[in-house]
Design a protein around this motif. Structure first.
Motif, PDB file in Angstrom:
ATOM      1  N   SER A  70       0.854  -1.195   0.000  1.00 32.90           N
ATOM      2  CA  SER A  70       0.000   0.000   0.000  1.00 32.90           C
ATOM      3  C   SER A  70       0.887   1.241   0.000  1.00 32.90           C
ATOM      4  O   SER A  70       1.962   1.263   0.609  1.00 32.90           O
ATOM      5  N   GLY A  71       0.454   2.316  -0.704  1.00 32.23           N
ATOM      6  CA  GLY A  71       1.196   3.586  -0.768  1.00 32.23           C
ATOM      7  C   GLY A  71       0.312   4.736  -0.321  1.00 32.23           C
ATOM      8  O   GLY A  71      -0.886   4.764  -0.639  1.00 32.23           O
ATOM      9  N   SER A  72       0.895   5.684   0.392  1.00 32.94           N
ATOM     10  CA  SER A  72       0.078   6.711   1.047  1.00 32.94           C
ATOM     11  C   SER A  72       0.634   8.112   0.817  1.00 32.94           C
ATOM     12  O   SER A  72       1.772   8.300   0.378  1.00 32.94           O
ATOM     13  N   SER A  76       5.094   6.965   2.414  1.00 35.83           N
ATOM     14  CA  SER A  76       5.627   5.633   2.764  1.00 35.83           C
ATOM     15  C   SER A  76       4.891   4.529   2.001  1.00 35.83           C
ATOM     16  O   SER A  76       3.733   4.676   1.613  1.00 35.83           O
ATOM     17  N   VAL A  77       5.637   3.434   1.816  1.00 38.98           N
ATOM     18  CA  VAL A  77       5.086   2.191   1.235  1.00 38.98           C
ATOM     19  C   VAL A  77       5.190   1.110   2.302  1.00 38.98           C
ATOM     20  O   VAL A  77       6.264   0.919   2.898  1.00 38.98           O
ATOM     21  N   ILE A  78       4.085   0.422   2.572  1.00 41.71           N
ATOM     22  CA  ILE A  78       4.109  -0.680   3.543  1.00 41.71           C
ATOM     23  C   ILE A  78       3.826  -1.980   2.779  1.00 41.71           C
ATOM     24  O   ILE A  78       2.911  -2.042   1.940  1.00 41.71           O
ATOM     25  N   ILE A  79       4.633  -2.991   3.102  1.00 41.56           N
ATOM     26  CA  ILE A  79       4.432  -4.326   2.500  1.00 41.56           C
ATOM     27  C   ILE A  79       3.817  -5.218   3.566  1.00 41.56           C
ATOM     28  O   ILE A  79       4.318  -5.310   4.697  1.00 41.56           O
ATOM     29  N   TYR A  90       9.044   1.422   3.592  1.00 38.38           N
ATOM     30  CA  TYR A  90      10.081   2.319   3.100  1.00 38.38           C
ATOM     31  C   TYR A  90       9.414   3.581   2.557  1.00 38.38           C
ATOM     32  O   TYR A  90       8.203   3.588   2.303  1.00 38.38           O
ATOM     33  N   THR A  91      10.218   4.634   2.366  1.00 40.67           N
ATOM     34  CA  THR A  91       9.629   5.939   2.037  1.00 40.67           C
ATOM     35  C   THR A  91      10.208   6.522   0.769  1.00 40.67           C
ATOM     36  O   THR A  91      11.282   6.116   0.305  1.00 40.67           O
ATOM     37  N   SER A 125      18.173  -2.490  -0.416  1.00 40.09           N
ATOM     38  CA  SER A 125      17.785  -1.096  -0.639  1.00 40.09           C
ATOM     39  C   SER A 125      16.795  -0.995  -1.791  1.00 40.09           C
ATOM     40  O   SER A 125      16.676  -1.902  -2.600  1.00 40.09           O
ATOM     41  N   VAL A 126      16.112   0.155  -1.852  1.00 40.56           N
ATOM     42  CA  VAL A 126      15.174   0.423  -2.941  1.00 40.56           C
ATOM     43  C   VAL A 126      15.898   1.308  -3.947  1.00 40.56           C
ATOM     44  O   VAL A 126      16.398   2.382  -3.605  1.00 40.56           O
TER      45      VAL A 126
END
Length: 1184
Positions: A70-72, A76-79, A90-91, A125-126
């Motif tokens: 999910s992205g907000s 941030s992105v939460i898995i 991660y952000t 890392s992203v």
């Protein structure tokens, strides 16, 4: 297509995005700053997920179903895991606009207002990449190789997995047309990757991966917020500012609305692998719809047209399975097909197509007419020149140019309409109403004809081929069949959902329902078989069935209705059914039934179909007989039954029609003799016997010999029964026949005996010969089977058959290498010639094989045989006596040479040197004229040379070596003889005096090598040798004066008259069966000077003629029985008398061969061999 709401829910915040779990069980929604997890089956909220601090804009589920992201707006992105647990966060630098999982590698792309990142579980890392504009949407290709990014400035950037830009697509509107939603077509069937793009320039566009646009932009007339494909890529969902979700084809043709909402639609998705759609709105409404795609189709005979992908029409030829696709590129609303016409209703027009040709298999359609007009109708029907529109209660007839020609108003709603054919422009329509009324309408007639009225609403209608019967399926699932003319209800059947008449057979219809196909012929019971779907047509043996969306032609054998007609003996109707399609077995059954029913025309057609010439010939013959005037149907039917194998029924009919002989001939031709006997009954024994004989002959011919034998026996044909049994080796059957036969039946019994002999069963053969008293054959049997004991027993009882036994016995013995026994058997049978011949062969073989001991024995036996012949046949007396003496001489030679041969051939010597020395001298003296076969002079001289040297007779040895020099010497003796010849010269040239032989008559010392042979050089008296050591025995042969018989001589010797001036003799004679022995008790000189016999020994010295010792009665009287040995030869030979001159040395004479031995030597040899070493007479044999 229609949408049915399954469930609905309302969230407090706007639903910006949603995602399905790949298995379709869960739904994840982005609502405010939370994620809502729903159960898709009933709309239950399973769990809200809190993790973001600001509005959640996007959500995406991984293809493997293990995690979602999910992205907000909180950047941030939460898995999350599938168990709804957050595992990673991660952000980015700006709020997250969209997220998407790679379908293959499960790499996550997350896009913000200024950049996008790529993350996978393998990397820590992203990796982030800058973007020139705000990214609003993203989508991965099916193979996961490329990521498409849609941007606010109207540009689509296609990147590879590493984030590098490969293709850039610029939309014409630029920043005025922000890209709001993109999606790659998930279909695996497309050759290229196709990207669908929805922008706020209110356009829907399609591009290839290369950046090339497909087709033109499609105008939407609203701002799209979301775009998504069905799982297989066949349809597209679009939602946005028009507050509804629209369904489009994959090519962008709008098909309809899924669901109207109260606010903007921000997101819509299809549940994986289903027709369920979920919609999320600005006001927080969540709606879950099921899309139902109705079947749009039409059927006429074997052509079926149906809608595919909502915009295409596929016409299928049900027989040839050919298909043709017509692309309309608009929503297809209705389809109608009739003969060579096809009508397709689109939203704004009706297209009318026609076939290129009249060919029944032609599948090429072309547009004939277009009626550009919007019509609203429930049903559409096309005819040759018209189209018929059904609008609830009203029917309109339009020409192909769109002109309304006629209109019919009905009392009730129209439920069913069908074209039932007719001339072009005047076709008939069959119409069923909801109120149960059924009408017939002609296109060119304003007035509708009411066929009948029933109480229940009509669901399905069909009319029979001849327009005489009508089948109706009502709303109660009942199939009703009416006679159109009488309006009478013929029958009704339950569980029907559709019905169809057979277009080729008036009386057959089929209806489906409840998972079964029902076939009904006439008024017969229904035949059922399993079938899913609806029956829509019935042509011959093919039933056209619609199941879900597919039409299939089911081949149904018409066997059941055909048999129903056959049961009623309705042969012509059954034939019509069979012509529609039945199996070969059914055709044959039809032919047989028709034949039995004497319906020859139908039978002939059916037999022609199965190509049965045999029955066709029968039918022709019956028809010929009918033409000649025969009318007896029983006789015809009897022939039919006979052909069919129903012989008993045929026989009954033959009898009933007065043709018993035909029945009898049939049974005998078929070899059914038992049935023939039953048919005859007990009328005529002669006929019965003839039948049995015929039956037996047949059984024999067809290789049923067991049965044939039994039949021949019961018919009294014993000879044939015996022949078969014998040829097959059935001994038990033969003996049963033989025992049952009377002994007077000699011929069959002799046949039995012959077969018993042939089959190696002598016991049964003997029993049979005894039964008929054939002793000669019995003896011959014993001889042939070598059962000699039984033969000898019979021979004793019946001496006249002696020759028949002993001659074959002797021959058998000879064949089995038992020559000695064979010779005795020939002798016993009186076949002296054969006996002699066997012996001669035996002796010859023994000599050739160097078995000289056996040769000696056989020669002795030969001599005795010659003596027997001389005794029995006076004519041959002289010849036989000459042979006797010759064979006796040869026997002595071979007996002696046996020792020489063993000495020279074998490594060890079994005889004393003196014996070998004596034997070799004996042989040399005996072979003065010629040398018998097998005796080697070299071996004899070689032995003599070696033994002479060993015993000190050097002169003789030198003489022997000299003699050897003139002979051909074998290589193995060469060296030994040469060496001996040399070494002997070192020895003195004289012989040892101990070896010199003495003549016991004249006391003369004889030379070791005597030119005269084995006689004294002085008195010519023949020497008597021991048959073992070959020493000269102290015996002198004497002869009787004329007039003295052998009996008198023996009596005189036995008197033992006392002698003067003589001490008592210590000699004792021991006489036994085996020998006569003189034994000395004390060493005493028993002979006085006044012995008359001694006086007889004197004769004039130096005479060249031999003067035998002849004694008179007084001399005989003076002799002691112990001193005399007598060879008692059988006549015609004279007895021989010998006087021992040294009574102290014991001599034994064999009573069989009359050979003399030193007693000690003889006893030792008898112990070794248990028989005489010369004639092999056993010591326990009492005969002389």
């Amino acid at each position: 297509m229609r949408a049915v709401l399954t469930w609905r829910d309302k969230a407090e915040q706007c639903i910006y995005d949603l995602a399905f779990k790949p298995d379709g069980t869960q739904l994840i929604l982005a609502a405010g700053n939370r994620l809502l997890v729903y159960d898709t089956s009933d709309g239950t909220l399973l769990q809200p997920l809190k993790g973001h601090k600001d509005t959640v804009y996007c959500v995406a589920y991984a293809k493997d179903g293990k995690r979602f992201a999910s992205g907000s707006a909180d950047k941030s992105v939460i898995i999350w895991t599938s168990k709804l647990e957050g595992i990673l966060k991660y952000t980015h630098n700006d709020s997250i606009q969209c997220v998407s999982y790679n379908p293959v590698t499960h790499q996550l792309a997350s896009c913000s207002s200024s950049d996008f990142g790529l993350w996978s579980p393998e990397q820590k890392s992203v990796s982030k990449h800058k973007s020139s504009s705000k990214i609003t949407c993203c989508s991965w290709t099916n193979d996961g190789q490329y990521l498409a990014l849609g941007m606010f400035n109207g540009i689509i950037s296609i990147r590879n997995k590493n984030g590098e830009e490969k293709v850039k697509i610029e939309r014409p509107g630029g920043s005025l047309s922000p890209i709001w939603s993109i999606c790659w077509n998930p279909s695996r069937e497309e050759h290229n990757d196709i990207l669908a793009i929805a922008d706020w320039g209110q356009k829907l566009s399609f591009y290839q991966l290369s950046g090339k646009q497909i087709g033109k932009d499609r105008s939407l007339n609203f701002d799209p917020c979301c775009l998504s494909y069905f799982t297989k890529g066949e349809y597209i969902l679009l939602g946005g500012s028009d507050k509804q979700v629209s369904l489009f084809t994959k090519d962008g043709v709008r098909l309809g609305t899924v669901g109207e909402q109260n606010s903007w639609v921000w997101t819509c998705k299809v549940k994986p692998d289903s027709n369920y759609v979920v919609v999320g709105c600005q006001d927080g409404t969540i709606s879950f719809y099921q899309l139902i795609f109705s079947t749009v189709h039409g059927l006429y005979k074997d052509r079926y047209a149906y809608r595919d992908s909502m915009t295409d029409v596929i016409v299928q030829h049900l027989i040839t399975e050919q298909k043709v696709r017509i692309k309309c590129k608009e929503l297809v609303k209705k389809i109608a097909i009739y003969k060579n016409r096809l009508a397709i209703q689109l939203p704004e027009k009706i297209l009318i197509y026609e076939l290129y040709s009249d060919d029944s298999s032609d599948m090429h359609y072309r547009v004939k007419e277009k009626i550009v007009k919007k019509f609203e109708c429930n049903l559409l029907v096309v005819c040759a020149d018209h189209i018929i529109l059904c609008q609830e209660k009203r029917l309109q007839c339009l020409s192909f140019s769109g002109v309304k020609e006629r209109e019919w108003q009905m009392e009730s709603l129209i439920r069913y309409i069908k074209v039932i054919g007719g001339p072009s422009g005047r076709e008939g329509l069959l119409v069923g109403l909801k109120n149960g009324q059924i009408l017939k309408i002609f296109v060119d007639n304003l007035f509708a004809i009411i066929l009948l009225k029933q109480a229940t609403a009509v669901r399905c209608l069909d009319m029979s081929a001849s327009r005489s019967k009508l089948a109706v399926v009502d709303e109660n699932d009942t199939c009703l069949v009416y006679d159109i003319h009488t309006k009478e209800l013929l029958f009704q059947e339950p569980n029907a959902n559709s019905v169809a008449w057979n277009t080729q057979c008036e009386d057959m219809l089929c209806f489906s329902g409840g998972g079964y196909l029902n076939i009904k012929a006439s008024t017969f019971p229904v035949h059922q078989q399993k079938l899913q779907g609806f029956v829509v047509g019935y042509n011959g043996s093919k039933i056209f069935c619609l199941h879900v969306f597919s039409m299939s032609a089911v081949e149904v054998p018409q066997s059941a209705p055909m048999y129903q007609y056959l049961d009623r003996k309705m042969f012509k109707e059954a034939y019509q059914i069979a012509c529609l399609g039945v199996t070969d077995a059914d055709w044959r059954d039809l032919a047989m039934e028709a034949l039995e029913g004497l319906e020859f025309e139908t039978a002939k057609k059916a037999f022609t179909r199965v190509q049965d010439l045999r029955y066709l010939e029968l039918i022709n013959s019956i028809e010929e007989r009918k033409k000649r005037g025969e009318t007896n149907n029983d006789l015809f039917l009897a022939d039919v039954f006979a052909y069919q194998g129903k012989f008993h029924e045929a026989a009954k009919l033959y009898k009933r029609s007065g043709h018993e002989t035909l029945a009898l001939d049939m049974y005998t031709d078929l070899r059914m003799f038992e049935y023939a006997k039953d048919f005859l009954g007990s009328e005529d024994p002669k006929e019965t016997k003839m039948l049995i004989t015929k039956q037996a002959d047949w059984a024999r011919n067809i290789n049923e010999p067991k049965a044939a034998v039994e039949m021949y026996v019961s018919a009294g044909e014993h000879a044939k029964a015996i022949e078969i049994s014998g040829d097959h080796g059935w001994v038990d059957t033969l003996i049963d026949i033989a025992r049952k036969l009377d002994k007077a039946e000699r011929e069959p019994l002799l046949m039995c005996a012959h077969y018993f002999k042939k089959l190696d069963n002598p016991g049964y053969a003997a029993e049979t010969y005894l039964k008929i008293g054939d002793l000669k054959s019995l003896i011959q049997l014993h001889v042939e089977t070598q059962r000699w004991d039984e033969a000898f027993a019979l021979g004793e009882k019946h001496p006249e058959f002696k020759d028949d036994i002993y001659v074959p016995y002797a021959q058998w013995l000879a064949e089995n290498d038992r020559f000695e026994e064979a010779q005795k058997a020939f002798h016993k049978a009186g076949r002296q010639g054969e006996a002699v011949r066997v012996l001669e062969q035996l002796t010859h073989n023994a000599v050739v094989e160097s078995r000289f001991n056996d040769a000696a024995y056989y020669y002795w036996m030969l001599s005795m045989q010659c003596l027997d012949i001389a005794q029995a046949d006076p004519a041959q007396k002289d010849v036989m006596l000459d042979k006797f003496h010759h064979f006796q001489h040869l026997a002595e030679l071979y007996h002696g040479y046996h020792a020489i041969q063993r000495y020279t051939e074998e490594p060890f010597s079994f005889h004393l040197p003196e014996t070998l020395f004596n034997i070799s001298r004996f042989l040399l003296h005996s072979m003065t004229k010629n040398t018998p076969l097998g005796i080697s002079k070299v071996n004899t001289l070689f032995t003599l040379a070696k033994q002479s040297k060993a015993l000190g007779a050097y002169k003789l040895a030198r003489h022997a070596y000299d003699k050897l020099q003139g002979l051909q010497i074998p290589a193995r003796f060469q060296k030994s003889i040469e060496l001996g010849s040399l070494t002997i010269r070192s020895k003195p040239f004289h012989d040892s005096e101990e070896l010199v032989p003495l003549c016991y008559r004249c006391s003369t010392n004889n030379p070791l090598l005597n030119n005269l042979g084995n006689v004294c050089i002085n008195c010519r008296q023949p020497f008597v040798f021991s048959a073992s050591s070959y020493e000269v025995l102290h015996l002198v042969e004497f002869y009787l004066e004329d007039g003295i018989t052998d009996e008198e001589a023996v009596a005189l010797i036995d008197l033992e008259a006392p002698r003067h001036n003589k001490r008592e003799s210590k000699w004792q004679e021991i006489t036994s069966n085996n020998s006569q022995t003189l034994r000395l008790d004390e060493t005493v000189d028993s002979m006085g000077d006044d012995d008359p016999f001694t006086a007889k020994l004197s004769f004039e010295q130096g005479g060249s003629e031999f003067v035998p010792v002849v004694v008179n009665r007084s001399v005989l009287r003076s002799m002691s029985r112990r001193d005399v040995l007598i060879k008692r030869w059988p006549p015609p030979l004279q007895w021989q008398y010998f006087r021992s001159l040294l009574p102290d040395a014991s001599i034994t004479m064999c009573p069989s061969c009359f050979q003399m031995f030193h007693s000690e030597d003889y006893e030792l040899l008898v112990l070794q061999h248990t028989c005489c070493p010369y004639c092999r007479r056993r010591i326990d044999d009492p005969s002389p």
